[in-house]
Design an enzyme around this catalytic site. Structure first.
Site, PDB file in Angstrom:
ATOM      1  N   THR A 138      -0.049  -7.275   3.228  1.00 18.68           N
ATOM      2  CA  THR A 138      -1.005  -6.409   4.271  1.00 18.68           C
ATOM      3  C   THR A 138      -2.304  -6.231   3.655  1.00 18.68           C
ATOM      4  O   THR A 138      -3.184  -5.579   4.181  1.00 18.68           O
ATOM      5  CB  THR A 138      -0.136  -4.958   4.688  1.00 18.68           C
ATOM      6  OG1 THR A 138       0.374  -4.487   3.270  1.00 18.68           O
ATOM      7  CG2 THR A 138       0.821  -5.318   5.632  1.00 18.68           C
TER       8      THR A 138
ATOM      9  N   LYS B 209       9.575 -10.703  -4.507  1.00 20.80           N
ATOM     10  CA  LYS B 209       8.797 -11.495  -3.706  1.00 20.80           C
ATOM     11  C   LYS B 209       8.457 -12.982  -4.696  1.00 20.80           C
ATOM     12  O   LYS B 209       7.490 -13.355  -4.825  1.00 20.80           O
ATOM     13  CB  LYS B 209       7.355 -10.742  -3.632  1.00 20.80           C
ATOM     14  CG  LYS B 209       7.364  -9.593  -3.060  1.00 20.80           C
ATOM     15  CD  LYS B 209       5.896  -9.059  -2.392  1.00 20.80           C
ATOM     16  CE  LYS B 209       5.873  -8.043  -1.548  1.00 20.80           C
ATOM     17  NZ  LYS B 209       6.263  -6.614  -2.508  1.00 20.80           N
TER      18      LYS B 209
ATOM     19  N   LYS C 122      15.110   0.618  -2.747  1.00 17.80           N
ATOM     20  CA  LYS C 122      14.262  -0.379  -2.948  1.00 17.80           C
ATOM     21  C   LYS C 122      13.755  -0.728  -4.539  1.00 17.80           C
ATOM     22  O   LYS C 122      12.990   0.308  -4.797  1.00 17.80           O
ATOM     23  CB  LYS C 122      12.993  -0.710  -2.315  1.00 17.80           C
ATOM     24  CG  LYS C 122      12.160  -1.929  -2.256  1.00 17.80           C
ATOM     25  CD  LYS C 122      11.178  -2.091  -1.284  1.00 17.80           C
ATOM     26  CE  LYS C 122       9.624  -1.402  -1.671  1.00 17.80           C
ATOM     27  NZ  LYS C 122       8.896  -2.025  -2.548  1.00 17.80           N
TER      28      LYS C 122
ATOM     29  N   ASP D 262       7.377 -20.223  -5.904  1.00 14.71           N
ATOM     30  CA  ASP D 262       7.150 -21.132  -6.599  1.00 14.71           C
ATOM     31  C   ASP D 262       7.826 -22.346  -6.296  1.00 14.71           C
ATOM     32  O   ASP D 262       8.021 -22.425  -5.077  1.00 14.71           O
ATOM     33  CB  ASP D 262       8.135 -20.604  -8.230  1.00 14.71           C
ATOM     34  CG  ASP D 262       7.403 -21.254  -9.342  1.00 14.71           C
ATOM     35  OD1 ASP D 262       6.936 -22.321  -9.280  1.00 14.71           O
ATOM     36  OD2 ASP D 262       7.405 -20.485 -10.545  1.00 14.71           O
TER      37      ASP D 262
ATOM     38  N   ASP E 218      12.843  -6.039  -4.611  1.00 12.01           N
ATOM     39  CA  ASP E 218      11.870  -6.657  -4.008  1.00 12.01           C
ATOM     40  C   ASP E 218      10.953  -7.410  -5.100  1.00 12.01           C
ATOM     41  O   ASP E 218       9.931  -6.807  -5.488  1.00 12.01           O
ATOM     42  CB  ASP E 218      11.083  -5.414  -3.447  1.00 12.01           C
ATOM     43  CG  ASP E 218       9.715  -5.545  -2.799  1.00 12.01           C
ATOM     44  OD1 ASP E 218       9.190  -6.885  -2.643  1.00 12.01           O
ATOM     45  OD2 ASP E 218       8.654  -4.559  -2.628  1.00 12.01           O
TER      46      ASP E 218
ATOM     47  N   ARG F 133       6.286   7.109  -1.091  1.00 10.94           N
ATOM     48  CA  ARG F 133       5.966   8.535  -1.364  1.00 10.94           C
ATOM     49  C   ARG F 133       6.211   9.652  -0.746  1.00 10.94           C
ATOM     50  O   ARG F 133       6.423  10.750  -1.241  1.00 10.94           O
ATOM     51  CB  ARG F 133       4.304   8.483  -1.646  1.00 10.94           C
ATOM     52  CG  ARG F 133       4.206   7.674  -2.891  1.00 10.94           C
ATOM     53  CD  ARG F 133       2.988   7.095  -3.004  1.00 10.94           C
ATOM     54  NE  ARG F 133       2.585   5.963  -2.125  1.00 10.94           N
ATOM     55  CZ  ARG F 133       1.443   5.139  -1.891  1.00 10.94           C
ATOM     56  NH1 ARG F 133       0.391   5.420  -2.512  1.00 10.94           N
ATOM     57  NH2 ARG F 133       1.278   4.414  -0.791  1.00 10.94           N
TER      58      ARG F 133
HETATM   59  O1  C5P Z   1       4.851   5.029  -0.826  1.00 10.79           O
HETATM   60  P1  C5P Z   1       4.837   4.107   0.171  1.00 10.79           P
HETATM   61  O2  C5P Z   1       5.721   4.642   1.413  1.00 10.79           O
HETATM   62  O3  C5P Z   1       3.409   3.678   0.766  1.00 10.79           O
HETATM   63  O4  C5P Z   1       5.560   2.943  -0.161  1.00 10.79           O
HETATM   64  C1  C5P Z   1       5.729   1.725   0.380  1.00 10.79           C
HETATM   65  C2  C5P Z   1       6.568   0.452  -0.348  1.00 10.79           C
HETATM   66  O5  C5P Z   1       6.721  -0.686   0.601  1.00 10.79           O
HETATM   67  C3  C5P Z   1       5.807   0.311  -1.708  1.00 10.79           C
HETATM   68  O6  C5P Z   1       6.911  -0.136  -2.645  1.00 10.79           O
HETATM   69  C4  C5P Z   1       4.987  -0.957  -1.206  1.00 10.79           C
HETATM   70  O7  C5P Z   1       4.916  -1.740  -2.515  1.00 10.79           O
HETATM   71  C5  C5P Z   1       5.982  -1.660  -0.371  1.00 10.79           C
HETATM   72  N1  C5P Z   1       5.036  -2.539   0.600  1.00 10.79           N
HETATM   73  C6  C5P Z   1       4.099  -2.129   1.363  1.00 10.79           C
HETATM   74  N2  C5P Z   1       3.371  -2.916   2.178  1.00 10.79           N
HETATM   75  C7  C5P Z   1       4.007  -4.189   2.208  1.00 10.79           C
HETATM   76  C8  C5P Z   1       4.916  -4.705   1.382  1.00 10.79           C
HETATM   77  C9  C5P Z   1       5.389  -3.781   0.812  1.00 10.79           C
HETATM   78  O8  C5P Z   1       3.925  -1.109   1.351  1.00 10.79           O
HETATM   79  N3  C5P Z   1       3.167  -4.881   2.931  1.00 10.79           N
END
Ligand code: C5P
Length: 232
Positions: free
Chosen positions: A119, A61, A32, A64, A59, A211
């Site tokens: 979220t 998003k 991603k 517009d 990603d 992460r």
């Molecule tokens: O590091 P982590 O596992 O929390 O990363 C989750 C990824 O998913 C990040 O790139 C974050 O921006 C994305 N994301 C999220 N919640 C959302 C939409 C996207 O954590 N509702």
């Protein structure tokens, strides 16, 4: 459509992301690419990662007016990514315009996935700032249905919402779920989390894991573990 693990490569430079991807020799993860890396490095980073044999979820998003989203999607289409997203809040005309922009001459296109309510938005901020007074779960399901009816392929949602999205929109409508942690991980800033195995139980189609893989001592082992728990 098979289940898969998408690795969120939230790095700010080409050097960092390519060094990270160099670790993966055998199975190339689905990657991603988000706003940070795309805005820092431009479209060439997408091409480079694609050339290395990775599938890509871009990603960005988009949100517009329909004409602008259609033109932007037309440009992004030529990057030949596998999955891309836009905000359902752009409403049906914008969602359909996004699909049109993505359509290639041979009729194929990448998967188009909608963001429902972020979220980071909660009931309070939705009522206060957006003047939406319905329960947030209902709003998320409604946005999912609007996206499905416009012809999109699925939504990004929390793993806790995936089951309901499938009940409301059908099992073929894809759920792409971030907020995944291994059982022993810290939750960090993610509030509502699930393990890859739980996400599989609940029927997520793709999990997005950042992460727990990118910051693991052994990222390849962490990725393989996520695959094994989620895909089997
Ligand atoms: O590091 P982590 O596992 O929390 O990363 C989750 C990824 O998913 C990040 O790139 C974050 O921006 C994305 N994301 C999220 N919640 C959302 C939409 C996207 O954590 N509702």
């Amino acid at each position: 459509m098979g289940r898969d693990v998408i690795v969120a490569c939230d790095f700010s430079s080409k050097e960092e992301v390519l060094a990270f991807l160099d670790l993966f020799q055998e199975k190339k993860p689905y990657v991603k690419i988000g706003m940070e890396l795309f805005y820092a490095e431009g479209p060439s980073i997408v091409r480079q990662i694609k050339e290395r044999g990775h599938r890509i979820f871009l990603d960005l998003k988009l949100h517009d007016i329909p004409n602008t989203v259609k033109s932007a999607m037309r440009v992004l289409r030529d990057l030949d990514v596998d999955m891309i997203n836009c905000h359902a809040a752009g409403t049906t005309a914008m969602l359909k315009a996004a699909l049109e922009g993505l359509q290639k001459e041979d009729g194929s296109r990448p998967l188009l996935i909608a963001v429902t309510q972020l979220t980071s938005t909660d009931q309070g901020s939705m009522e206060r700032d957006l003047l939406i007074e319905k329960p947030i779960d209902e709003v998320v399901m409604h946005y999912a249905k609007v996206s499905r009816d416009a012809g999109l392929d699925g939504v990004v949602c929390s793993p806790l919402e995936a089951k309901r999205v499938h009940e409301c929109c059908g099992t073929k409508f894809l759920t792409v779920t971030p907020g995944v942690r291994f059982a022993e991980n810290e939750k960090g800033d993610q509030k509502r989390v699930m393990t890859p195995a739980q996400a599989r139980e609940i029927g997520s189609d793709y999990i997005v894991v950042g992460r727990p893989i990118t910051r693991a001592e052994d990222p390849v082992a962490a990725y393989e573990r996520a695959l094994k728990e989620f895909v089997g």
